[in-house]
Design an enzyme around this catalytic site. Structure first.
Site, mmCIF file in Angstrom:
data_model
loop_
_atom_site.group_PDB
_atom_site.id
_atom_site.type_symbol
_atom_site.label_atom_id
_atom_site.label_comp_id
_atom_site.label_asym_id
_atom_site.label_seq_id
_atom_site.Cartn_x
_atom_site.Cartn_y
_atom_site.Cartn_z
ATOM 1 N N LYS A 105 0.825 -1.222 0.000
ATOM 2 C CA LYS A 105 0.000 0.000 0.000
ATOM 3 C C LYS A 105 0.852 1.261 0.000
ATOM 4 O O LYS A 105 2.019 1.255 0.350
ATOM 5 C CB LYS A 105 -0.994 -0.047 1.169
ATOM 6 C CG LYS A 105 -2.112 -1.052 0.865
ATOM 7 C CD LYS A 105 -3.244 -1.028 1.839
ATOM 8 C CE LYS A 105 -4.345 -1.996 1.349
ATOM 9 N NZ LYS A 105 -5.341 -2.268 2.383
ATOM 10 N N ARG B 263 -3.156 -10.275 4.813
ATOM 11 C CA ARG B 263 -3.622 -10.311 3.419
ATOM 12 C C ARG B 263 -2.490 -9.745 2.571
ATOM 13 O O ARG B 263 -2.180 -8.553 2.685
ATOM 14 C CB ARG B 263 -4.898 -9.469 3.336
ATOM 15 C CG ARG B 263 -5.580 -9.454 1.991
ATOM 16 C CD ARG B 263 -6.837 -8.590 2.053
ATOM 17 N NE ARG B 263 -7.461 -8.528 0.750
ATOM 18 C CZ ARG B 263 -7.085 -7.702 -0.214
ATOM 19 N NH1 ARG B 263 -6.120 -6.846 -0.030
ATOM 20 N NH2 ARG B 263 -7.712 -7.726 -1.382
HETATM 21 N N1 HH2 Z 1 -7.437 -3.944 1.184
HETATM 22 C C1 HH2 Z 1 -7.851 -3.954 -0.095
HETATM 23 C C2 HH2 Z 1 -8.933 -4.760 -0.488
HETATM 24 N N2 HH2 Z 1 -9.566 -5.551 0.395
HETATM 25 N N3 HH2 Z 1 -9.799 -6.363 2.596
HETATM 26 C C3 HH2 Z 1 -9.417 -6.367 3.879
HETATM 27 N N4 HH2 Z 1 -10.049 -7.138 4.768
HETATM 28 N N5 HH2 Z 1 -8.377 -5.582 4.326
HETATM 29 C C4 HH2 Z 1 -7.683 -4.766 3.478
HETATM 30 O O1 HH2 Z 1 -6.761 -4.050 3.941
HETATM 31 C C5 HH2 Z 1 -8.074 -4.742 2.097
HETATM 32 C C6 HH2 Z 1 -9.167 -5.567 1.693
HETATM 33 C C7 HH2 Z 1 -7.168 -3.098 -1.096
HETATM 34 O O2 HH2 Z 1 -6.053 -3.724 -1.646
HETATM 35 P P1 HH2 Z 1 -6.036 -4.550 -3.023
HETATM 36 O O3 HH2 Z 1 -7.073 -5.616 -3.055
HETATM 37 O O4 HH2 Z 1 -4.649 -5.034 -3.217
HETATM 38 O O5 HH2 Z 1 -6.327 -3.476 -4.138
HETATM 39 P P2 HH2 Z 1 -7.661 -2.985 -4.863
HETATM 40 O O6 HH2 Z 1 -8.631 -2.518 -3.843
HETATM 41 O O7 HH2 Z 1 -7.184 -1.870 -5.761
HETATM 42 O O8 HH2 Z 1 -8.238 -4.148 -5.648
#
Ligand code: HH2
Length: 286
Positions: free
Chosen positions: A231, A266
């Site tokens: 992030k 995660r």
């Molecule tokens: N962060 C993201 C998405 N889902 N779920 C939980 N429980 N906790 C988190 O910190 C979290 C999450 C965002 O990251 P990412 O899926 O890598 O990216 P994007 O939202 O652009 O798909």
């Protein structure tokens, strides 16, 4: 890192493992064109399933499948679009790896329901049951673990100027209230997982304070999941603009979070995070 092997798979009791001391690693699989780090890489079900299998081989406990980006500034997609992205991928993962534990990253009950029918066994709701009034009943009825995450505002605008009086106290009180809400809707206490929502309506200082004081959230008595992987707050510290160059920072954040009591992580990079956490766990056991 050793493949999770016998610690993977539904027969050993996913719920028991989730409530244990961890560390357990969730592999991120975004079936989206626009996710901040892996957007567009896994739109094809076979590519997505192959990536999931590789993450499982590297020791991922579960695969967290998402069909809508929640990165800052992102727009929601239609329910049909989201469902059409994730369900074929969940089926393909479970065809190739029948023992895989799949988590569905959605706030929509219709998507969660279809994902559970396709074989997912955990719901990851970044709105903590505020996004869809049908979600709490669905999760209670299904009896599946549910991740309740803190978010200030909504993805489109959440990073504009997030403010708190006391970020740790406010996130803790929010999560306590959402856990109470889930319990009153019939979700069993042993199914609840809490998440501070790193980067969801938080400045660099807010994210760092939450990680440093994570024990305040752990003290609520539920397992805590942390999603710091790649992030932007990490890039603000190290100067890495490219999310793929934030691995070392991610590992550091996760090891610190583990030390403060988080048990679930995660991540995009299974091997590096898994091995670092395995060493941290060995030190703790010494
Ligand atoms: N962060 C993201 C998405 N889902 N779920 C939980 N429980 N906790 C988190 O910190 C979290 C999450 C965002 O990251 P990412 O899926 O890598 O990216 P994007 O939202 O652009 O798909």
């Amino acid at each position: 890192m050793k493949p999770a092997g016998e610690t993977r798979g539904k027969q050993v009791g996913v719920g028991d493992l989730l409530r244990g001391p961890g560390p357990l690693v969730f592999g991120i699989l975004n079936v989206t064109p626009d996710s901040f780090s892996d957007g567009g890489e896994f739109l094809d079900s076979e590519d997505a399933a192959a990536h999931a299998a590789a993450m499982l081989d590297e020791g991922a406990f579960a695969i967290d499948v998402g069909g809508e980006s929640t990165r800052p500034g992102s727009e929601p997609v239609s329910p049909e679009e989201e469902l059409g992205r994730v369900v074929p991928v969940i089926r393909a993962i479970l065809t190739g790896s029948p023992e895989a534990v799949v988590s569905i990253d959605t706030y929509r009950a219709s998507t969660a329901e279809a994902a559970l029918e396709a074989g997912a066994s955990i719901v990851n709701d970044v709105t903590a049951l505020r996004g869809d009034p049908r979600m709490e009943g669905l999760v209670a009825e299904a009896g599946c673990p549910i991740v309740l995450m803190h978010m200030l505002g909504e993805p489109k605008t959440m990073q504009r100027d997030p403010r708190y009086g006391d970020v740790v106290g406010e996130v803790r009180d929010f999560l306590a209230q959402r856990a109470e809400h889930a319990l009153s809707a019939g979700v069993k206490p042993e199914k609840i997982i809490l998440d501070p929502g790193i980067g969801f309506g938080k400045t660099l200082a807010h994210n760092l304070k939450l990680l440093n004081d994570l024990d305040a959230l752990v003290g609520l008595g539920f397992p805590v999941l942390v999603g710091a992987s790649r992030k932007s707050f990490l890039g603000k510290i190290t100067g890495s603009d490219d999310p793929k160059n934030r691995l070392f920072g991610t590992v550091a954040a996760n090891v610190v979070a583990f030390e403060r009591g988080a048990s679930l992580f995660r991540v995009h990079d299974i091997l590096a995070n898994g091995e670092a956490l395995e060493v941290a766990a060995a030190v703790r056991r010494a």
